[in-house]
Design an enzyme around this catalytic site. Structure first.
Site, PDB file in Angstrom:
ATOM      1  N   ARG A 196      -3.384   9.109 -11.866  1.00  0.00           N
ATOM      2  CA  ARG A 196      -2.499  10.012 -11.110  1.00  0.00           C
ATOM      3  C   ARG A 196      -1.041   9.908 -11.589  1.00  0.00           C
ATOM      4  O   ARG A 196      -0.262  10.862 -11.441  1.00  0.00           O
ATOM      5  CB  ARG A 196      -2.583   9.648  -9.623  1.00  0.00           C
ATOM      6  CG  ARG A 196      -3.981   9.770  -9.022  1.00  0.00           C
ATOM      7  CD  ARG A 196      -4.077   9.108  -7.676  1.00  0.00           C
ATOM      8  NE  ARG A 196      -3.891   7.662  -7.769  1.00  0.00           N
ATOM      9  CZ  ARG A 196      -3.942   6.850  -6.707  1.00  0.00           C
ATOM     10  NH1 ARG A 196      -4.159   7.344  -5.492  1.00  0.00           N
ATOM     11  NH2 ARG A 196      -3.767   5.558  -6.846  1.00  0.00           N
ATOM     12  N   HIS A 199      -2.209  -2.369  -9.650  1.00  0.00           N
ATOM     13  CA  HIS A 199      -3.221  -1.759  -8.785  1.00  0.00           C
ATOM     14  C   HIS A 199      -4.413  -2.700  -8.696  1.00  0.00           C
ATOM     15  O   HIS A 199      -4.770  -3.340  -9.672  1.00  0.00           O
ATOM     16  CB  HIS A 199      -3.677  -0.401  -9.341  1.00  0.00           C
ATOM     17  CG  HIS A 199      -4.350   0.449  -8.318  1.00  0.00           C
ATOM     18  ND1 HIS A 199      -5.693   0.339  -8.037  1.00  0.00           N
ATOM     19  CD2 HIS A 199      -3.866   1.396  -7.480  1.00  0.00           C
ATOM     20  CE1 HIS A 199      -6.005   1.197  -7.083  1.00  0.00           C
ATOM     21  NE2 HIS A 199      -4.925   1.857  -6.724  1.00  0.00           N
ATOM     22  N   ASP A 220       2.513   5.671  -6.830  1.00  0.00           N
ATOM     23  CA  ASP A 220       3.736   5.644  -6.020  1.00  0.00           C
ATOM     24  C   ASP A 220       5.025   5.712  -6.820  1.00  0.00           C
ATOM     25  O   ASP A 220       6.043   6.189  -6.313  1.00  0.00           O
ATOM     26  CB  ASP A 220       3.749   4.369  -5.160  1.00  0.00           C
ATOM     27  CG  ASP A 220       2.698   4.447  -4.075  1.00  0.00           C
ATOM     28  OD1 ASP A 220       1.910   3.500  -3.937  1.00  0.00           O
ATOM     29  OD2 ASP A 220       2.641   5.482  -3.387  1.00  0.00           O
ATOM     30  N   HIS A 224       0.872  -1.197   0.000  1.00  0.00           N
ATOM     31  CA  HIS A 224       0.000   0.000   0.000  1.00  0.00           C
ATOM     32  C   HIS A 224       0.899   1.234   0.000  1.00  0.00           C
ATOM     33  O   HIS A 224       1.696   1.399  -0.919  1.00  0.00           O
ATOM     34  CB  HIS A 224      -0.943  -0.094   1.205  1.00  0.00           C
ATOM     35  CG  HIS A 224      -2.050   0.911   1.269  1.00  0.00           C
ATOM     36  ND1 HIS A 224      -2.424   1.713   0.223  1.00  0.00           N
ATOM     37  CD2 HIS A 224      -2.894   1.235   2.296  1.00  0.00           C
ATOM     38  CE1 HIS A 224      -3.443   2.482   0.582  1.00  0.00           C
ATOM     39  NE2 HIS A 224      -3.741   2.230   1.852  1.00  0.00           N
ATOM     40  N   ARG A 249     -19.204  -5.381   9.879  1.00  0.00           N
ATOM     41  CA  ARG A 249     -18.883  -6.728  10.366  1.00  0.00           C
ATOM     42  C   ARG A 249     -19.293  -7.727   9.299  1.00  0.00           C
ATOM     43  O   ARG A 249     -20.429  -8.232   9.330  1.00  0.00           O
ATOM     44  CB  ARG A 249     -19.633  -6.977  11.686  1.00  0.00           C
ATOM     45  CG  ARG A 249     -19.048  -8.114  12.527  1.00  0.00           C
ATOM     46  CD  ARG A 249     -19.450  -9.431  11.957  1.00  0.00           C
ATOM     47  NE  ARG A 249     -19.073 -10.558  12.835  1.00  0.00           N
ATOM     48  CZ  ARG A 249     -18.723 -11.754  12.396  1.00  0.00           C
ATOM     49  NH1 ARG A 249     -18.712 -11.987  11.091  1.00  0.00           N
ATOM     50  NH2 ARG A 249     -18.404 -12.711  13.220  1.00  0.00           N
ATOM     51  N   ILE A 281       7.626  -5.657  -8.552  1.00  0.00           N
ATOM     52  CA  ILE A 281       8.292  -4.389  -8.846  1.00  0.00           C
ATOM     53  C   ILE A 281       7.414  -3.301  -8.239  1.00  0.00           C
ATOM     54  O   ILE A 281       6.278  -3.086  -8.674  1.00  0.00           O
ATOM     55  CB  ILE A 281       8.464  -4.178 -10.366  1.00  0.00           C
ATOM     56  CG1 ILE A 281       9.070  -5.425 -11.014  1.00  0.00           C
ATOM     57  CG2 ILE A 281       9.279  -2.925 -10.618  1.00  0.00           C
ATOM     58  CD1 ILE A 281      10.395  -5.887 -10.408  1.00  0.00           C
TER      59      ILE A 281
HETATM   60  C1  SDX Z   1      -1.521   2.157  -3.375  1.00  0.00           C
HETATM   61  O1  SDX Z   1      -6.187   0.652  -3.285  1.00  0.00           O
HETATM   62  C2  SDX Z   1      -5.737   1.838  -3.542  1.00  0.00           C
HETATM   63  O2  SDX Z   1      -6.419   2.683  -4.069  1.00  0.00           O
HETATM   64  C3  SDX Z   1      -4.314   2.075  -3.107  1.00  0.00           C
HETATM   65  C4  SDX Z   1      -3.705   3.393  -3.548  1.00  0.00           C
HETATM   66  C5  SDX Z   1      -4.349   4.571  -2.843  1.00  0.00           C
HETATM   67  O3  SDX Z   1      -4.308   5.684  -3.385  1.00  0.00           O
HETATM   68  O4  SDX Z   1      -4.813   4.386  -1.687  1.00  0.00           O
HETATM   69  O5  SDX Z   1      -3.852   3.532  -4.944  1.00  0.00           O
HETATM   70  C6  SDX Z   1      -2.212   3.457  -3.179  1.00  0.00           C
HETATM   71  O6  SDX Z   1      -1.416   1.407  -2.446  1.00  0.00           O
HETATM   72  C7  SDX Z   1      -1.040   1.793  -4.748  1.00  0.00           C
HETATM   73  C8  SDX Z   1      -0.402   0.371  -4.802  1.00  0.00           C
HETATM   74  C9  SDX Z   1       1.007   0.438  -4.229  1.00  0.00           C
HETATM   75  N1  SDX Z   1       1.570  -0.924  -4.119  1.00  0.00           N
HETATM   76  C10 SDX Z   1       2.539  -1.340  -4.924  1.00  0.00           C
HETATM   77  O7  SDX Z   1       2.991  -0.693  -5.872  1.00  0.00           O
HETATM   78  C11 SDX Z   1       3.096  -2.722  -4.589  1.00  0.00           C
HETATM   79  C12 SDX Z   1       3.314  -3.523  -5.860  1.00  0.00           C
HETATM   80  N2  SDX Z   1       1.998  -3.838  -6.439  1.00  0.00           N
HETATM   81  C13 SDX Z   1       1.451  -5.141  -6.186  1.00  0.00           C
HETATM   82  O8  SDX Z   1       1.775  -5.686  -4.947  1.00  0.00           O
HETATM   83  C14 SDX Z   1      -0.018  -5.240  -6.601  1.00  0.00           C
HETATM   84  O9  SDX Z   1      -0.126  -4.745  -7.871  1.00  0.00           O
HETATM   85  C15 SDX Z   1      -1.077  -4.592  -5.730  1.00  0.00           C
HETATM   86  C16 SDX Z   1      -0.944  -4.974  -4.300  1.00  0.00           C
HETATM   87  C17 SDX Z   1      -1.041  -3.118  -5.852  1.00  0.00           C
HETATM   88  C18 SDX Z   1      -2.437  -5.100  -6.246  1.00  0.00           C
HETATM   89  O10 SDX Z   1      -2.425  -6.439  -6.012  1.00  0.00           O
HETATM   90  P1  SDX Z   1      -3.596  -7.454  -6.447  1.00  0.00           P
HETATM   91  O11 SDX Z   1      -4.751  -6.736  -7.012  1.00  0.00           O
HETATM   92  O12 SDX Z   1      -3.804  -8.343  -5.277  1.00  0.00           O
HETATM   93  O13 SDX Z   1      -2.924  -8.209  -7.648  1.00  0.00           O
HETATM   94  P2  SDX Z   1      -2.087  -9.562  -7.494  1.00  0.00           P
HETATM   95  O14 SDX Z   1      -1.005  -9.382  -6.450  1.00  0.00           O
HETATM   96  O15 SDX Z   1      -3.049 -10.675  -7.323  1.00  0.00           O
HETATM   97  O16 SDX Z   1      -1.346  -9.657  -8.907  1.00  0.00           O
HETATM   98  C19 SDX Z   1      -2.038 -10.155 -10.078  1.00  0.00           C
HETATM   99  C20 SDX Z   1      -0.935 -10.625 -10.991  1.00  0.00           C
HETATM  100  C21 SDX Z   1       0.021 -11.590 -10.305  1.00  0.00           C
HETATM  101  O17 SDX Z   1       0.628 -12.364 -11.335  1.00  0.00           O
HETATM  102  P3  SDX Z   1       0.257 -13.957 -11.409  1.00  0.00           P
HETATM  103  O18 SDX Z   1       0.673 -14.516 -10.058  1.00  0.00           O
HETATM  104  O19 SDX Z   1      -1.246 -13.997 -11.645  1.00  0.00           O
HETATM  105  O20 SDX Z   1       1.097 -14.450 -12.559  1.00  0.00           O
HETATM  106  O21 SDX Z   1      -0.101  -9.511 -11.379  1.00  0.00           O
HETATM  107  C22 SDX Z   1       1.200  -9.692 -10.840  1.00  0.00           C
HETATM  108  C23 SDX Z   1       1.106 -10.718  -9.750  1.00  0.00           C
HETATM  109  O22 SDX Z   1       2.343 -11.389  -9.594  1.00  0.00           O
HETATM  110  N3  SDX Z   1       1.628  -8.403 -10.265  1.00  0.00           N
HETATM  111  C24 SDX Z   1       2.889  -7.979 -10.232  1.00  0.00           C
HETATM  112  C25 SDX Z   1       2.828  -6.720  -9.631  1.00  0.00           C
HETATM  113  N4  SDX Z   1       1.553  -6.422  -9.324  1.00  0.00           N
HETATM  114  C26 SDX Z   1       0.812  -7.486  -9.726  1.00  0.00           C
HETATM  115  N5  SDX Z   1       4.038  -8.552 -10.654  1.00  0.00           N
HETATM  116  C27 SDX Z   1       5.160  -7.814 -10.456  1.00  0.00           C
HETATM  117  N6  SDX Z   1       5.178  -6.575  -9.872  1.00  0.00           N
HETATM  118  C28 SDX Z   1       4.035  -6.016  -9.471  1.00  0.00           C
HETATM  119  N7  SDX Z   1       4.065  -4.808  -8.903  1.00  0.00           N
END
Ligand code: SDX
Length: 374
Positions: free
Chosen positions: A268, A259, A310, A220, A354, A254
């Site tokens: 953004r 998202h 970010d 996050h 809840r 990465i």
């Molecule tokens: C913020 O919710 C909000 O609005 C948050 C925010 C706000 O303003 O409040 O926008 C701010 O928190 C932005 C997000 C910041 N976090 C990161 O940048 C961390 C890296 N991102 C990931 O961890 C991920 O993209 C999330 C947590 C943001 C979203 O995760 P999801 O929706 O649970 O997606 P997932 O982890 O299930 O990924 C789906 C697929 C996977 O591949 P497979 O296993 O299906 O092959 O996409 C891949 C993931 O491995 N993937 C990534 C990736 N993000 C997703 N692979 C590499 N690097 C990434 N960053």
């Protein structure tokens, strides 16, 4: 039997809000109906905070009164200064803000929910003071004066406390835009945390402290610091290309990409990327910016993933000379405005939050006395 919910409540509508729209079909990111593109280009962070708290953009008179009120609320009580000094130098600054918020709640408790707007303004005004007082104290600057009213806006105040002198107008505007972009984002993890805590009729400080705790995580708010660590490990675009591909092959995340809601890009990101580009005004910064752009290209080509808010915010903060471990606290300073708006909204039409769980545990079993267990 309930329908199995996708992990992480993905796609689940968990309530109503009139504060912002995120990823709605054909709709931009809007705060109280105003497009983020208009707000980031034509408004200041204080206008946006007023909008989030009151539901409408301020008149010039209202804005000036609001700015004066926030300026007058920057001072740190002596007891809070004592606590901040006790927090170790190598602490995570997010722990400084959650501790400072909790301590303030013991010194200036919320005696009635009718005081919620005053507490919101106090927290918005004092967060930069708490953060930079602790930081400068451990940088050997002693107890800096944080209540100075030499800087009218929060962005200018933050940079002045950090630099020890006034920042330039372009530096201030870059941070101002970053604060606008981070202010609000519907039911993200930290905001939803605030709403759950608020729904139990707990106090304002507990809800904000909970939001800070949730935002700390690298999935996050903590992603901006992690993204900067990743970008700065590379010296050239080719090294970055090879490095990112290698990380992806090892299933590493990465940071600053992907998202939960935005599957075709975070609106953004383009806005803050422009500011990072503007601040990349010398060779080393230009090189870092081109490395970031190459990472963006590789992530799209290899994973069809886009940068979120970010990624280029990290670069913008770095180019402003902000230490990496202060990035996520800046997110707190900004998102406190959105959290406050959601606390107001939850209180206005509250019902305890809840949900239920899908049970996947063992079937009922007969009790075994302890002497018969082995
Ligand atoms: C913020 O919710 C909000 O609005 C948050 C925010 C706000 O303003 O409040 O926008 C701010 O928190 C932005 C997000 C910041 N976090 C990161 O940048 C961390 C890296 N991102 C990931 O961890 C991920 O993209 C999330 C947590 C943001 C979203 O995760 P999801 O929706 O649970 O997606 P997932 O982890 O299930 O990924 C789906 C697929 C996977 O591949 P497979 O296993 O299906 O092959 O996409 C891949 C993931 O491995 N993937 C990534 C990736 N993000 C997703 N692979 C590499 N690097 C990434 N960053």
């Amino acid at each position: 039997m309930t329908e199995a919910t996708k992990a992480g409540l993905e796609g689940i509508v968990a309530g109503k809000t009139s504060i912002s729209t995120v990823g709605k079909e054909g709709l931009d990111l809007t705060y109280r109906g105003y497009s983020i593109h208009d707000l980031a280009k034509k408004a200041t962070f204080e206008e946006v905070v007023f909008l989030l708290l009151h539901g409408e953009l301020p008149t010039l008179t209202q804005l000036n009164e609001f700015i004066d009120q926030l300026m007058s609320l920057r001072s740190l009580p002596p007891e809070l200064q004592t606590v901040l000094k006790l927090i170790p130098k190598d602490s995570n600054p997010m722990d400084v803000l959650r501790t400072g918020c909790s301590m303030l709640g013991t010194l200036e408790p919320e005696k009635s929910s009718s005081l919620q707007l005053s507490i919101a303004k106090r927290l918005l005004a004092i967060m930069p003071s708490m953060l930079l007082f602790w930081y400068q104290y451990h940088m050997g600057k002693g107890s800096i004066e944080t209540s100075s009213e030499s800087e009218k806006t929060i962005a200018a105040h933050i940079l002045h406390l950090l630099y020890g002198h006034p920042a330039s107008p372009s530096q201030i505007r870059a941070l101002d835009v970053a604060l606008i972009l981070h202010a609000e984002h519907e039911f993200n993890a930290s905001t939803f945390t605030c709403r759950v805590i608020t729904s139990t009729l707990s106090d304002f400080y507990s809800a904000i402290t909970g939001g800070i705790c949730a935002l700390r995580g690298p999935l996050h708010g903590g992603a901006d610091e992690a993204a900067m660590e990743q970008i700065s490990q590379f010296k050239s675009v080719d090294e970055a290309e090879a490095g990112i591909k290698s990380m992806l092959s090892k299933k590493e995340k990465i940071m600053g990409f992907g998202h939960r809601v935005y599957k075709y890009g975070d609106p953004r990101s383009d806005i803050i990327k422009e500011w990072a580009k503007k601040l990349a005004d010398e060779p080393s910064k230009k090189n870092l910016f081109s490395i970031a752009e190459r990472i963006e290209e590789v992530m799209f080509r290899e994973k069809h993933l886009y940068p979120n808010v970010d990624f280029y915010s990290a670069l913008t903060y770095h180019f402003l000379g902000i230490p990496t471990f202060l990035f996520t606290p800046l997110f707190v300073i900004s998102r406190t405005s959105g959290w406050c708006a959601h606390i107001f909204e939850q209180r206005a039409n509250n019902r305890l939050i809840r949900p239920i769980a899908e049970y996947v545990g063992p079937l009922p079993k007969p009790f075994i006395p302890i002497e018969e267990r082995n």
